[in-house]
Motif scaffolding. Structure first.
Motif, mmCIF file in Angstrom:
data_model
loop_
_atom_site.group_PDB
_atom_site.id
_atom_site.type_symbol
_atom_site.label_atom_id
_atom_site.label_comp_id
_atom_site.label_asym_id
_atom_site.label_seq_id
_atom_site.Cartn_x
_atom_site.Cartn_y
_atom_site.Cartn_z
ATOM 1 N N ALA A 121 0.727 -0.823 -0.167
ATOM 2 C CA ALA A 121 0.186 -0.197 -0.248
ATOM 3 C C ALA A 121 0.110 1.368 -0.027
ATOM 4 O O ALA A 121 1.849 1.213 0.714
ATOM 5 C CB ALA A 121 -1.006 0.456 0.839
ATOM 6 N N HIS A 122 1.002 1.877 -1.274
ATOM 7 C CA HIS A 122 1.545 3.542 -1.461
ATOM 8 C C HIS A 122 0.599 4.014 -1.161
ATOM 9 O O HIS A 122 -0.790 4.359 -2.403
ATOM 10 C CB HIS A 122 2.325 2.878 -2.386
ATOM 11 C CG HIS A 122 3.190 2.332 -1.707
ATOM 12 N ND1 HIS A 122 3.566 1.003 -1.912
ATOM 13 C CD2 HIS A 122 5.418 2.620 -1.891
ATOM 14 C CE1 HIS A 122 4.263 0.067 -1.575
ATOM 15 N NE2 HIS A 122 5.407 1.095 -1.740
ATOM 16 N N ILE A 123 1.083 5.878 -1.259
ATOM 17 C CA ILE A 123 0.414 6.248 -1.380
ATOM 18 C C ILE A 123 1.077 7.846 -2.312
ATOM 19 O O ILE A 123 2.237 7.770 -2.271
ATOM 20 C CB ILE A 123 0.305 7.260 0.352
ATOM 21 C CG1 ILE A 123 -0.851 8.622 -0.072
ATOM 22 C CG2 ILE A 123 0.960 7.746 0.842
ATOM 23 C CD1 ILE A 123 -1.752 8.566 1.370
ATOM 24 N N HIS A 124 0.393 8.645 -3.201
ATOM 25 C CA HIS A 124 1.633 9.203 -3.933
ATOM 26 C C HIS A 124 1.870 10.709 -3.144
ATOM 27 O O HIS A 124 1.582 10.758 -1.849
ATOM 28 C CB HIS A 124 0.222 10.411 -4.734
ATOM 29 C CG HIS A 124 1.019 11.329 -5.590
ATOM 30 N ND1 HIS A 124 1.345 12.444 -5.555
ATOM 31 C CD2 HIS A 124 1.844 10.436 -6.454
ATOM 32 C CE1 HIS A 124 2.049 12.866 -7.023
ATOM 33 N NE2 HIS A 124 2.463 11.759 -7.397
ATOM 34 N N ILE A 125 2.660 10.757 -3.304
ATOM 35 C CA ILE A 125 3.720 11.767 -2.856
ATOM 36 C C ILE A 125 3.102 13.365 -2.611
ATOM 37 O O ILE A 125 3.593 13.964 -1.578
ATOM 38 C CB ILE A 125 5.165 12.247 -2.658
ATOM 39 C CG1 ILE A 125 5.430 12.544 -4.634
ATOM 40 C CG2 ILE A 125 6.270 10.793 -2.807
ATOM 41 C CD1 ILE A 125 6.839 12.826 -4.489
ATOM 42 N N LEU A 163 1.116 13.872 4.358
ATOM 43 C CA LEU A 163 2.257 13.795 4.469
ATOM 44 C C LEU A 163 2.850 15.376 4.182
ATOM 45 O O LEU A 163 4.223 15.359 5.275
ATOM 46 C CB LEU A 163 2.799 12.823 3.175
ATOM 47 C CG LEU A 163 4.521 12.777 3.330
ATOM 48 C CD1 LEU A 163 5.026 12.005 3.767
ATOM 49 C CD2 LEU A 163 4.582 12.368 1.932
ATOM 50 N N CYS A 223 10.637 14.619 -10.067
ATOM 51 C CA CYS A 223 11.031 14.483 -8.333
ATOM 52 C C CYS A 223 12.248 13.591 -7.948
ATOM 53 O O CYS A 223 12.474 12.260 -9.775
ATOM 54 C CB CYS A 223 10.152 14.228 -7.151
ATOM 55 S SG CYS A 223 9.624 12.880 -7.494
ATOM 56 N N VAL A 259 6.998 12.919 -11.272
ATOM 57 C CA VAL A 259 6.611 13.742 -9.786
ATOM 58 C C VAL A 259 5.039 12.529 -9.699
ATOM 59 O O VAL A 259 5.119 12.118 -8.828
ATOM 60 C CB VAL A 259 6.233 14.856 -9.746
ATOM 61 C CG1 VAL A 259 4.939 15.017 -8.656
ATOM 62 C CG2 VAL A 259 7.191 15.573 -9.721
ATOM 63 N N GLN A 260 4.290 12.056 -11.148
ATOM 64 C CA GLN A 260 2.862 11.812 -11.278
ATOM 65 C C GLN A 260 3.089 10.180 -10.781
ATOM 66 O O GLN A 260 2.401 9.371 -9.913
ATOM 67 C CB GLN A 260 2.704 11.322 -11.791
ATOM 68 C CG GLN A 260 2.911 11.124 -13.204
ATOM 69 C CD GLN A 260 2.024 11.744 -14.817
ATOM 70 O OE1 GLN A 260 2.963 12.583 -15.143
ATOM 71 N NE2 GLN A 260 2.272 10.747 -15.762
ATOM 72 N N ASP A 261 4.325 9.362 -10.918
ATOM 73 C CA ASP A 261 4.798 8.287 -10.641
ATOM 74 C C ASP A 261 5.080 7.700 -8.625
ATOM 75 O O ASP A 261 5.150 6.782 -8.853
ATOM 76 C CB ASP A 261 6.261 7.628 -11.817
ATOM 77 C CG ASP A 261 5.315 7.407 -12.829
ATOM 78 O OD1 ASP A 261 3.504 7.656 -12.801
ATOM 79 O OD2 ASP A 261 5.212 8.101 -13.975
ATOM 80 N N ALA A 262 5.442 8.854 -8.408
ATOM 81 C CA ALA A 262 6.234 9.092 -6.681
ATOM 82 C C ALA A 262 5.505 8.685 -5.645
ATOM 83 O O ALA A 262 4.328 9.779 -5.155
ATOM 84 C CB ALA A 262 6.735 9.612 -6.846
ATOM 85 N N HIS A 263 5.518 7.450 -4.828
ATOM 86 C CA HIS A 263 4.717 6.597 -4.355
ATOM 87 C C HIS A 263 5.521 6.785 -2.632
ATOM 88 O O HIS A 263 6.466 6.165 -3.300
ATOM 89 C CB HIS A 263 3.235 5.932 -4.513
ATOM 90 C CG HIS A 263 2.386 6.587 -5.505
ATOM 91 N ND1 HIS A 263 2.884 6.363 -6.775
ATOM 92 C CD2 HIS A 263 1.708 6.288 -5.805
ATOM 93 C CE1 HIS A 263 1.648 6.546 -7.411
ATOM 94 N NE2 HIS A 263 1.287 6.848 -6.640
ATOM 95 N N ILE A 264 4.505 7.238 -2.392
ATOM 96 C CA ILE A 264 5.671 6.268 -0.365
ATOM 97 C C ILE A 264 4.307 4.895 -0.008
ATOM 98 O O ILE A 264 3.345 4.784 0.143
ATOM 99 C CB ILE A 264 5.765 7.923 0.437
ATOM 100 C CG1 ILE A 264 7.091 7.205 1.465
ATOM 101 C CG2 ILE A 264 4.696 8.486 0.477
ATOM 102 C CD1 ILE A 264 7.219 8.704 2.084
ATOM 103 N N MET A 317 13.004 13.798 0.303
ATOM 104 C CA MET A 317 12.471 13.647 -1.775
ATOM 105 C C MET A 317 12.605 14.978 -2.264
ATOM 106 O O MET A 317 12.652 16.177 -1.362
ATOM 107 C CB MET A 317 10.575 13.152 -1.749
ATOM 108 C CG MET A 317 9.735 13.668 -0.855
ATOM 109 S SD MET A 317 8.317 12.683 -0.703
ATOM 110 C CE MET A 317 9.383 12.041 0.901
#
Lengths: 275, 275
Positions: free
Chosen positions: A18-22, A27, B6, B15-20, B111
């Protein structure tokens, strides 16, 4: 570690995936509230109270939970069912969503995460723990926000002062521990701070159970009263009732776990057993 | 919208592909600090100052940035180069990392995010803006943490009171706006609050430029002094210098953009032009 599952914006998936966009406002701007509860015998404990508090916190941030209590209950049941252990912790988080300008609130992100329950040493219950007072007033104490920066920042103080946790006070009023509510007994009267604190669900149940046996006062508790207390304890979802026998360099009462605290703990344990 | 890139834990990606992962301590516990700056002529403005503040904030949270200033500078250059516009905003965020128990600090997540610059209406500079005072002291004002819950929660007050932004004060001391520093002019002396505020990098440059022309005082600024001010303005990375002509229901000076503010703005603009 056993596989746990979570719910994230409509999907159920393993927690590790499970990941969430930055760009999430939780966040980038700490714009998020949560709630945390546990199961007993695989059933969520006091779920209705936690949901009510969670909805109130979310509403304070103008975040709307699109699911009904029934729908959330069903998701939680499914997540618990998928878990490989009998009892778990459950964390619900709602954030301000993905923000284009990192200020504007958007469609909330909502997640329910199954977590392993922390294990408490038996000794903390039998011998009690020590606290250190620290002057601090949280920005928005009544909302269960994710604002724990200060609590985590202060963690090294526990080792430095060899205490189990901190006890926040502000001016001359005792408040709470970073993640727990605080109570004292004085002449068999149970006293707990009323304002500027997060009102725990375990606190609520304790007050309810205590009212049958003790006089109960929810009101301002001063530092002077703290030093005169006969007994003290903290309460929380995973900790239940933990006796406090020392604060700063002073013993509370005779420095042993008190009789009223033991009686209340037994009432609480019996209540849990009977679930 | 143009494609921005990013940096995230060693990778450069859109940026649109960056998840945490959702176990991040920034998300679950607001345990994160950031910095934000912009480019002029495609070069980061006052990067060294922002990096220094960012490192100091991170250190306060016991978070270690594994990259040198040189390495971060190179990454930023690459991100700017990949951007499709000349000037951009740059956000650096470091969090407490992925936490097993949602309290213990882990390897930080770091990031650097390229963002479009906000566009300011020309009118705010030519006519000035209004503020509303609000009593509030941030928990940890000196650290540039992500704690903006209150700032976002209060956004509807701007519409409700028809003001451009809020002005925090505590007890009788004027502090800052939620995202900007605050200054007044009185008898051509520039006065700005010194304590309990986040010291902006733009604020620093303004004080440096002003010292050649005006007497400058960094000190406690009282509410009484506020009402007696000849001129006032706020400062920030994207806003530069925005004149304040009204606070609550009171005009500042004659309610027009003041001469000293204009002079300082010209100095600042010339400094930027000469970069």
């Amino acid at each position: 570690m056993s596989q746990n599952y979570c719910y994230f914006n409509g999907d159920i998936l393993p927690v590790q995936d499970a990941h969430i966009h930055i760009s999430d406002l939780g966040l980038l701007r700490s714009y998020a509230v949560f709630d945390y509860f546990r199961t007993y015998k695989s059933k969520p404990f006091m779920l209705a109270d936690h949901l009510e508090r969670f909805r109130n916190s979310a509403e304070e941030l103008r975040l709307t939970l699109s699911l009904t209590d029934g729908e959330i209950g069903s998701i939680i049941d499914e997540l618990i069912h998928k878990s490989e252990v009998v009892d778990v912790g459950i964390r619900m988080v709602i954030t301000g969503g993905y923000s284009l300008d990192s200020m504007a609130v958007s469609d909330p992100n909502f997640m329910i995460i199954i977590e392993p329950l922390p294990v408490m040493a038996e000794e903390v219950y039998s011998k009690g723990v020590s606290l250190k007072t620290y002057e601090f007033l949280r920005e928005v104490p009544l909302i269960k926000s994710t604002a724990y920066l200060n609590a985590i920042k202060l963690q090294p103080m526990k080792e430095q002062y060899d205490v189990w946790d901190l006890l926040y006070y502000f001016e001359n009023g005792v408040l709470e521990s970073p993640r727990n509510n605080f109570f004292i007994f004085k002449h068999k009267v149970l006293i707990t701070p009323k304002d500027h604190i997060l009102k725990g669900v375990t606190r609520k149940k304790i007050l309810e159970l205590a009212r049958g046996v003790f006089e109960v006062q929810e009101r301002k508790l001063t530092l002077d009263e703290l030093w005169e207390a006969d007994e003290a304890f903290i309460s929380g979802t995973t900790k239940r009732i933990i006796p406090v026998v020392k604060i700063d360099d002073r013993s509370i009462g005779d420095g042993e776990v008190g009789e009223c605290t033991k009686e209340l703990t037994q009432l609480f344990d019996e209540y849990i057993e009977a679930l």
